[in-house]
Write a protein that holds these residues in place. Structure first.
Motif, PDB file in Angstrom:
ATOM      1  N   ARG A 105       0.815  -1.209   0.000  1.00  0.00           N
ATOM      2  CA  ARG A 105       0.000   0.000   0.000  1.00  0.00           C
ATOM      3  C   ARG A 105       0.853   1.264   0.000  1.00  0.00           C
ATOM      4  N   CYS A 106       2.068   1.169   0.521  1.00  0.00           N
ATOM      5  CA  CYS A 106       2.975   2.314   0.459  1.00  0.00           C
ATOM      6  C   CYS A 106       3.459   2.568  -0.967  1.00  0.00           C
ATOM      7  N   VAL A 107       3.549   1.495  -1.763  1.00  0.00           N
ATOM      8  CA  VAL A 107       4.098   1.634  -3.113  1.00  0.00           C
ATOM      9  C   VAL A 107       3.297   2.643  -3.938  1.00  0.00           C
ATOM     10  N   ASN A 108       1.954   2.648  -3.781  1.00  0.00           N
ATOM     11  CA  ASN A 108       1.194   3.673  -4.503  1.00  0.00           C
ATOM     12  C   ASN A 108       0.604   4.721  -3.564  1.00  0.00           C
ATOM     13  N   ARG A 109       1.196   4.794  -2.390  1.00  0.00           N
ATOM     14  CA  ARG A 109       0.876   5.822  -1.385  1.00  0.00           C
ATOM     15  C   ARG A 109      -0.579   5.792  -0.931  1.00  0.00           C
ATOM     16  N   LEU A 110      -1.161   4.595  -0.883  1.00  0.00           N
ATOM     17  CA  LEU A 110      -2.399   4.438  -0.138  1.00  0.00           C
ATOM     18  C   LEU A 110      -2.110   4.539   1.350  1.00  0.00           C
ATOM     19  N   GLU A 111      -0.892   4.183   1.733  1.00  0.00           N
ATOM     20  CA  GLU A 111      -0.357   4.480   3.066  1.00  0.00           C
ATOM     21  C   GLU A 111       0.794   5.464   2.881  1.00  0.00           C
ATOM     22  N   GLU A 112       0.890   6.418   3.773  1.00  0.00           N
ATOM     23  CA  GLU A 112       1.941   7.425   3.690  1.00  0.00           C
ATOM     24  C   GLU A 112       3.177   6.926   4.440  1.00  0.00           C
ATOM     25  N   PRO A 113       4.306   6.729   3.754  1.00  0.00           N
ATOM     26  CA  PRO A 113       5.519   6.282   4.444  1.00  0.00           C
ATOM     27  C   PRO A 113       5.938   7.268   5.534  1.00  0.00           C
ATOM     28  N   THR A 114       6.503   6.737   6.592  1.00  0.00           N
ATOM     29  CA  THR A 114       7.066   7.597   7.633  1.00  0.00           C
ATOM     30  C   THR A 114       8.385   8.195   7.165  1.00  0.00           C
ATOM     31  N   SER A 115       9.191   7.388   6.496  1.00  0.00           N
ATOM     32  CA  SER A 115      10.424   7.875   5.870  1.00  0.00           C
ATOM     33  C   SER A 115      10.841   6.881   4.798  1.00  0.00           C
ATOM     34  N   GLY A 116      11.786   7.295   3.973  1.00  0.00           N
ATOM     35  CA  GLY A 116      12.256   6.444   2.888  1.00  0.00           C
ATOM     36  C   GLY A 116      11.801   6.967   1.539  1.00  0.00           C
ATOM     37  N   THR A 117      12.188   6.273   0.500  1.00  0.00           N
ATOM     38  CA  THR A 117      11.926   6.701  -0.872  1.00  0.00           C
ATOM     39  C   THR A 117      11.344   5.551  -1.672  1.00  0.00           C
ATOM     40  N   ILE A 118      10.358   5.861  -2.507  1.00  0.00           N
ATOM     41  CA  ILE A 118       9.778   4.878  -3.421  1.00  0.00           C
ATOM     42  C   ILE A 118       9.782   5.486  -4.820  1.00  0.00           C
ATOM     43  N   LEU A 119      10.488   4.830  -5.729  1.00  0.00           N
ATOM     44  CA  LEU A 119      10.539   5.276  -7.117  1.00  0.00           C
ATOM     45  C   LEU A 119       9.659   4.375  -7.972  1.00  0.00           C
ATOM     46  N   ILE A 120       8.819   4.980  -8.785  1.00  0.00           N
ATOM     47  CA  ILE A 120       7.991   4.277  -9.751  1.00  0.00           C
ATOM     48  C   ILE A 120       8.527   4.617 -11.133  1.00  0.00           C
ATOM     49  N   GLU A 121       9.149   3.624 -11.773  1.00  0.00           N
ATOM     50  CA  GLU A 121       9.782   3.824 -13.075  1.00  0.00           C
ATOM     51  C   GLU A 121      10.695   5.047 -13.058  1.00  0.00           C
ATOM     52  N   GLY A 122      11.440   5.166 -11.955  1.00  0.00           N
ATOM     53  CA  GLY A 122      12.427   6.224 -11.833  1.00  0.00           C
ATOM     54  C   GLY A 122      11.909   7.530 -11.266  1.00  0.00           C
ATOM     55  N   GLU A 123      10.608   7.647 -11.028  1.00  0.00           N
ATOM     56  CA  GLU A 123      10.039   8.881 -10.494  1.00  0.00           C
ATOM     57  C   GLU A 123       9.644   8.681  -9.035  1.00  0.00           C
ATOM     58  N   ASP A 124       9.983   9.647  -8.200  1.00  0.00           N
ATOM     59  CA  ASP A 124       9.818   9.545  -6.754  1.00  0.00           C
ATOM     60  C   ASP A 124       8.376   9.866  -6.362  1.00  0.00           C
ATOM     61  N   ILE A 125       7.614   8.816  -6.053  1.00  0.00           N
ATOM     62  CA  ILE A 125       6.214   9.020  -5.665  1.00  0.00           C
ATOM     63  C   ILE A 125       6.098   9.558  -4.240  1.00  0.00           C
ATOM     64  N   THR A 126       7.203   9.494  -3.475  1.00  0.00           N
ATOM     65  CA  THR A 126       7.193  10.025  -2.107  1.00  0.00           C
ATOM     66  C   THR A 126       7.617  11.491  -2.050  1.00  0.00           C
ATOM     67  N   ASP A 127       8.037  12.061  -3.166  1.00  0.00           N
ATOM     68  CA  ASP A 127       8.393  13.475  -3.219  1.00  0.00           C
ATOM     69  C   ASP A 127       7.150  14.315  -2.949  1.00  0.00           C
ATOM     70  N   PRO A 128       7.232  15.304  -2.047  1.00  0.00           N
ATOM     71  CA  PRO A 128       6.059  16.138  -1.769  1.00  0.00           C
ATOM     72  C   PRO A 128       5.487  16.820  -3.013  1.00  0.00           C
ATOM     73  N   ASP A 129       6.321  17.032  -4.026  1.00  0.00           N
ATOM     74  CA  ASP A 129       5.858  17.677  -5.253  1.00  0.00           C
ATOM     75  C   ASP A 129       5.443  16.684  -6.334  1.00  0.00           C
ATOM     76  N   ALA A 130       5.471  15.393  -6.008  1.00  0.00           N
ATOM     77  CA  ALA A 130       5.131  14.373  -7.013  1.00  0.00           C
ATOM     78  C   ALA A 130       3.664  14.477  -7.411  1.00  0.00           C
ATOM     79  N   ASP A 131       3.384  14.213  -8.668  1.00  0.00           N
ATOM     80  CA  ASP A 131       2.008  14.124  -9.153  1.00  0.00           C
ATOM     81  C   ASP A 131       1.543  12.693  -8.891  1.00  0.00           C
ATOM     82  N   VAL A 132       1.076  12.468  -7.678  1.00  0.00           N
ATOM     83  CA  VAL A 132       0.734  11.113  -7.241  1.00  0.00           C
ATOM     84  C   VAL A 132      -0.378  10.519  -8.102  1.00  0.00           C
ATOM     85  N   ASP A 133      -1.376  11.318  -8.422  1.00  0.00           N
ATOM     86  CA  ASP A 133      -2.486  10.807  -9.224  1.00  0.00           C
ATOM     87  C   ASP A 133      -2.004  10.342 -10.590  1.00  0.00           C
ATOM     88  N   SER A 134      -1.093  11.091 -11.184  1.00  0.00           N
ATOM     89  CA  SER A 134      -0.559  10.705 -12.482  1.00  0.00           C
ATOM     90  C   SER A 134       0.252   9.415 -12.378  1.00  0.00           C
TER      91      SER A 134
END
Length: 250
Positions: A53-82
């Motif tokens: 669930r953290c992989v697509n941010r259905l749960e918000e990680p406490t810390s750490g990084t998750i990249l989806i095809e090289g893009e950081d979905i945990t970045d505060p500026d990430a376009d999570v919906d996209s």
């Protein structure tokens, strides 16, 4: 960042997740390559579903990084919906809209999220229903379907969005035993077609047959990670051996 030949489909780095004082994930490093099928196993409470669930941010990680095809979905500026449009997700429960037909269950997100035309959404829905063997149920309502059929509709709904990868969270756990096979057959077909898949499961036969890698988790950490048959038949840790004995695998 655009994915290239060396980019993981999913790349999890030092992922921590806590619920209050309870630390559920304790520094997970994990990846899935394009076209790879990775099954995640482990006892209840090990953190498997939380990781998924953290992989697509259905749960918000406490810390750490998750990249989806090289893009950081945990970045505060990430376009999570996209980024989520690249990730199909199938849950334990089917989560179908009971008041909508099978066809409408498959077209509503296509039209509202991806802005596809009614004609395009309808065509894609019919194609993926054929893929999961449910062309004849297109006008039925979920209540008239078996559990296995409902789960196959849920898989078709995810596929209708044309994701790059699929996440499965114990997709057969809510099914009667005789219905499990039809869902696993659909998943085998996806694997044969080269779909990138991360599967949380207790179906050891499926994992041994279909998975490229098997990840065993316990107590919020990855204990073993290796070729599926090797982990199942010859685990290197006592904790994994104890778990697999429950399934008669070691």
């Amino acid at each position: 960042m655009l994915a290239d030949a060396t980019t993981h489909a999913i790349d999890v780095r030092q992922l921590h997740k806590s619920f209050g004082a309870l630390e559920v994930l304790k520094g997970i490093d994990f990846n899935v390559d394009p076209g790879e099928v990775v099954c995640v196993i482990g006892p209840s409470g090990s953190g498997k579903s939380t990781l998924l669930r953290c992989v697509n941010r259905l749960e918000e990680p406490t810390s750490g990084t998750i990249l989806i095809e090289g893009e950081d979905i945990t970045d505060p500026d990430a376009d999570v919906d996209s980024l989520r449009t690249r990730i199909g997700m199938v849950f334990q429960q089917f989560n179908l809209f009971p008041h909508l037909t099978v066809l409408r269950n498959l077209t509503i997100a296509q039209r509202k999220v991806l802005k596809r035309s009614e004609e395009e959404a309808d065509s894609i829905a019919r194609a993926v229903l054929d893929r999961v063997g449910l062309s004849d149920k297109i006008d039925e309502y979920p209540i008239r379907l078996s559990g296995g059929q409902q789960q196959r509709v849920a898989i078709a709904r995810a596929l209708a969005m044309k994701p790059d990868m699929m996440l499965f969270d114990e997709p057969t756990s809510a099914l009667d035993p005789e219905l499990v096979g039809e869902v696993l057959d659909v998943m085998r077909g996806l694997a044969d077609d080269g779909m990138t898949m991360m599967v949380v499961t207790h179906e050891m036969g499926f994992a041994a047959e279909v998975a490229d890698r098997l990840v065993f988790m316990a107590d919020g950490v990855v204990v073993e990670d290796g070729p599926a048959r090797q982990v199942i038949t010859n685990p290197t840790t006592e904790r994994a051996r104890q778990f697999l004995r429950m399934f008669g695998e070691t």
